[in-house]
Enzyme design. Sequence first.
Site, PDB file in Angstrom:
ATOM      1  N   TYR A 117      -2.586  -1.356   9.170  1.00  0.00           N
ATOM      2  CA  TYR A 117      -1.766  -1.528   7.795  1.00  0.00           C
ATOM      3  C   TYR A 117      -3.078  -1.326   6.827  1.00  0.00           C
ATOM      4  O   TYR A 117      -2.697  -0.562   5.990  1.00  0.00           O
ATOM      5  CB  TYR A 117      -1.340  -2.919   7.590  1.00  0.00           C
ATOM      6  CG  TYR A 117      -0.459  -3.083   6.354  1.00  0.00           C
ATOM      7  CD1 TYR A 117       0.553  -2.487   5.872  1.00  0.00           C
ATOM      8  CD2 TYR A 117      -1.167  -4.092   5.483  1.00  0.00           C
ATOM      9  CE1 TYR A 117       1.431  -2.587   4.875  1.00  0.00           C
ATOM     10  CE2 TYR A 117      -0.378  -4.236   4.336  1.00  0.00           C
ATOM     11  CZ  TYR A 117       0.781  -3.601   4.049  1.00  0.00           C
ATOM     12  OH  TYR A 117       1.375  -3.745   2.854  1.00  0.00           O
ATOM     13  N   GLY A 165      -4.507   2.065   7.143  1.00  0.00           N
ATOM     14  CA  GLY A 165      -3.595   3.189   6.902  1.00  0.00           C
ATOM     15  C   GLY A 165      -3.302   3.289   5.364  1.00  0.00           C
ATOM     16  O   GLY A 165      -3.420   4.178   4.813  1.00  0.00           O
ATOM     17  N   ARG A 192      -7.372 -15.041  -1.740  1.00  0.00           N
ATOM     18  CA  ARG A 192      -6.823 -13.522  -2.224  1.00  0.00           C
ATOM     19  C   ARG A 192      -6.191 -13.900  -3.745  1.00  0.00           C
ATOM     20  O   ARG A 192      -5.436 -14.938  -3.880  1.00  0.00           O
ATOM     21  CB  ARG A 192      -5.591 -13.303  -1.395  1.00  0.00           C
ATOM     22  CG  ARG A 192      -5.008 -12.152  -1.543  1.00  0.00           C
ATOM     23  CD  ARG A 192      -5.704 -10.830  -1.565  1.00  0.00           C
ATOM     24  NE  ARG A 192      -6.530 -10.488  -0.243  1.00  0.00           N
ATOM     25  CZ  ARG A 192      -5.901 -10.022   0.896  1.00  0.00           C
ATOM     26  NH1 ARG A 192      -4.433  -9.935   0.906  1.00  0.00           N
ATOM     27  NH2 ARG A 192      -6.422  -9.730   1.705  1.00  0.00           N
ATOM     28  N   VAL A 250       4.577 -15.915   4.078  1.00  0.00           N
ATOM     29  CA  VAL A 250       4.349 -17.285   3.999  1.00  0.00           C
ATOM     30  C   VAL A 250       5.734 -17.753   3.094  1.00  0.00           C
ATOM     31  O   VAL A 250       6.014 -18.952   3.366  1.00  0.00           O
ATOM     32  CB  VAL A 250       3.209 -17.613   3.522  1.00  0.00           C
ATOM     33  CG1 VAL A 250       2.753 -17.139   1.841  1.00  0.00           C
ATOM     34  CG2 VAL A 250       2.939 -19.305   3.368  1.00  0.00           C
TER      35      VAL A 250
HETATM   36  N1  LIG Z   1       5.892  -7.266  -0.546  1.00  0.00           N
HETATM   37  C1  LIG Z   1       4.582  -7.428  -0.893  1.00  0.00           C
HETATM   38  O1  LIG Z   1       4.325  -8.332  -1.005  1.00  0.00           O
HETATM   39  C2  LIG Z   1       3.604  -6.326  -0.693  1.00  0.00           C
HETATM   40  C3  LIG Z   1       2.345  -6.497  -0.914  1.00  0.00           C
HETATM   41  C4  LIG Z   1       1.544  -5.298  -1.169  1.00  0.00           C
HETATM   42  C5  LIG Z   1       2.189  -4.122  -0.664  1.00  0.00           C
HETATM   43  N2  LIG Z   1       3.293  -3.943  -0.508  1.00  0.00           N
HETATM   44  C6  LIG Z   1       3.981  -2.693  -0.208  1.00  0.00           C
HETATM   45  O2  LIG Z   1       4.981  -2.413  -1.043  1.00  0.00           O
HETATM   46  C7  LIG Z   1       5.925  -1.419   0.163  1.00  0.00           C
HETATM   47  C8  LIG Z   1       7.206  -2.060   0.111  1.00  0.00           C
HETATM   48  O3  LIG Z   1       7.099  -3.339   0.736  1.00  0.00           O
HETATM   49  P1  LIG Z   1       8.290  -4.389   0.895  1.00  0.00           P
HETATM   50  O4  LIG Z   1       7.724  -5.667   0.806  1.00  0.00           O
HETATM   51  O5  LIG Z   1       9.365  -4.120   0.196  1.00  0.00           O
HETATM   52  O6  LIG Z   1       8.467  -4.279   2.628  1.00  0.00           O
HETATM   53  P2  LIG Z   1       9.840  -3.898   3.353  1.00  0.00           P
HETATM   54  O7  LIG Z   1       9.503  -3.770   4.870  1.00  0.00           O
HETATM   55  O8  LIG Z   1      10.875  -4.662   2.861  1.00  0.00           O
HETATM   56  O9  LIG Z   1       9.980  -2.400   2.871  1.00  0.00           O
HETATM   57  C9  LIG Z   1       9.718  -1.252   3.422  1.00  0.00           C
HETATM   58  C10 LIG Z   1      10.774  -0.122   3.518  1.00  0.00           C
HETATM   59  O10 LIG Z   1      10.161   0.929   4.223  1.00  0.00           O
HETATM   60  C11 LIG Z   1      10.963   1.328   5.363  1.00  0.00           C
HETATM   61  N3  LIG Z   1      10.135   2.169   6.202  1.00  0.00           N
HETATM   62  C12 LIG Z   1       9.223   1.718   7.084  1.00  0.00           C
HETATM   63  N4  LIG Z   1       8.799   2.763   7.701  1.00  0.00           N
HETATM   64  C13 LIG Z   1       9.322   3.919   7.309  1.00  0.00           C
HETATM   65  C14 LIG Z   1       9.313   5.479   7.603  1.00  0.00           C
HETATM   66  N5  LIG Z   1       8.433   5.880   8.443  1.00  0.00           N
HETATM   67  N6  LIG Z   1      10.309   6.150   6.968  1.00  0.00           N
HETATM   68  C15 LIG Z   1      11.184   5.989   6.283  1.00  0.00           C
HETATM   69  N7  LIG Z   1      11.301   4.570   5.667  1.00  0.00           N
HETATM   70  C16 LIG Z   1      10.322   3.704   6.331  1.00  0.00           C
HETATM   71  C17 LIG Z   1      11.746   0.079   5.749  1.00  0.00           C
HETATM   72  O11 LIG Z   1      12.944   0.366   6.687  1.00  0.00           O
HETATM   73  C18 LIG Z   1      11.886  -0.535   4.632  1.00  0.00           C
HETATM   74  O12 LIG Z   1      13.080  -0.443   3.978  1.00  0.00           O
HETATM   75  C19 LIG Z   1       5.155  -1.309   1.309  1.00  0.00           C
HETATM   76  O13 LIG Z   1       4.504   0.015   1.117  1.00  0.00           O
HETATM   77  C20 LIG Z   1       3.956  -2.430   1.236  1.00  0.00           C
HETATM   78  O14 LIG Z   1       2.933  -2.124   1.771  1.00  0.00           O
HETATM   79  C21 LIG Z   1       4.098  -4.806  -0.476  1.00  0.00           C
END
Ligand SMILES: NC(=O)c1ccc[n+]([C@@H]2O[C@H](COP(=O)([O-])OP(=O)(O)OC[C@H]3O[C@@H](n4cnc5c(N)ncnc54)[C@H](O)[C@@H]3O)[C@@H](O)[C@H]2O)c1
Length: 312
Positions: free
Chosen positions: A144, A147, A276, A186
């Site tokens: 992660y 990436g 963090r 969490v």
């Molecule tokens: N929620 C947080 O606190 C947080 C913190 C830092 C970064 N992010 C980033 O924000 C973005 C959204 O996070 P989230 O919390 O909504 O996570 P989430 O897992 O709920 O959403 C990710 C979405 O991407 C889709 N997905 C995964 N792989 C895929 C692929 N190969 N092709 C198409 N769709 C794909 C999943 O089905 C899902 O709907 C992510 O990139 C995550 O890294 C989130």
Amino acid sequence: MKSILVTGGAGFLGSHLCERLLAEGHEVLCVDNFYTGSKSNISNLLQNPRFELLRHDITFPIYVETGQIYNLACPASPIHYQHDPVQTTKTSVHGAINVLGLAKRLGIKILQASTSEVYGDPDVHPQSEDYWGRVNPIGIRSCYDEGKRCAETLFFDYHRQCGLSIKVIRIFNTYGPRMLPNDGRVVSNFIVQALRGEPITIYGKGHQTRSFCYVDDLIGGMRRFMDSRADFIGPVNIGNPGEITILELAESVLSVVGGPSKLKFLPLPQDDPKQRKPDISVARKELQWEPKVPLKDGLRETVAYFRRTLLD
Ligand SMILES: NC(=O)c1ccc[n+]([C@@H]2O[C@H](COP(=O)([O-])OP(=O)(O)OC[C@H]3O[C@@H](n4cnc5c(N)ncnc54)[C@H](O)[C@@H]3O)[C@@H](O)[C@H]2O)c1
């Protein structure tokens, strides 16, 4: 403008972003492979004639007409991103190459949802955007963290090499309705445990700190950033600088939920960051943005959501 493409639009943050864009009057094309997202997250949007859904895995090239891209696709919780770590890296890296290729062909602006995890287990506190991070390249979180770091590199190289208009946002812990109940994050963990009357599991002594941003605040920051002046490309931290210990979080959740849960202490997992907290001075200065929703209010909304979905 043509419709706005949101990859990962059926996920936690993506579904809130789609909702916000539709409310602002935009057309939205949601692309998702439903790895961690679900139709139920966007069920209230499916009837909207300005909303379109495309099932697609962004590790494969995508050819669509769109006016702007938000790239959010990527599993974000450790349980899900560690389930198939090779796919996680592919989603960040191949996915970035595919959406950047699309943005380049169409000559459109593209935003990358990066993460505070690019800072790793930081030895600088709080983390500002010029800190390069302390990331283990071969650990279980690396699929992660690395990436996402590589995706940032790709965004900046497309900008330098091809003049592409980019925005890179580093998102810190965000919580709210539509988080998954069993994904190891969490806030959702604690809420679900408290609602079920189970012990609240705390890793280590619970003195490690985190900062939690409510989803509405985060989406507000993301929207403001996308519409900001062209030469402000980031990276920019978006999160809530209000730092609390995991122990304090557990107590806040318990006070909102009520119930009989006790605390249970477990060993700390590998590479778990000790601290963090975002430095959001850049967001404050450039975007005039800061979070507004107090933790207790955000927790109330989130607890109400989990009460509804767990009882269904
Ligand atoms: N929620 C947080 O606190 C947080 C913190 C830092 C970064 N992010 C980033 O924000 C973005 C959204 O996070 P989230 O919390 O909504 O996570 P989430 O897992 O709920 O959403 C990710 C979405 O991407 C889709 N997905 C995964 N792989 C895929 C692929 N190969 N092709 C198409 N769709 C794909 C999943 O089905 C899902 O709907 C992510 O990139 C995550 O890294 C989130």
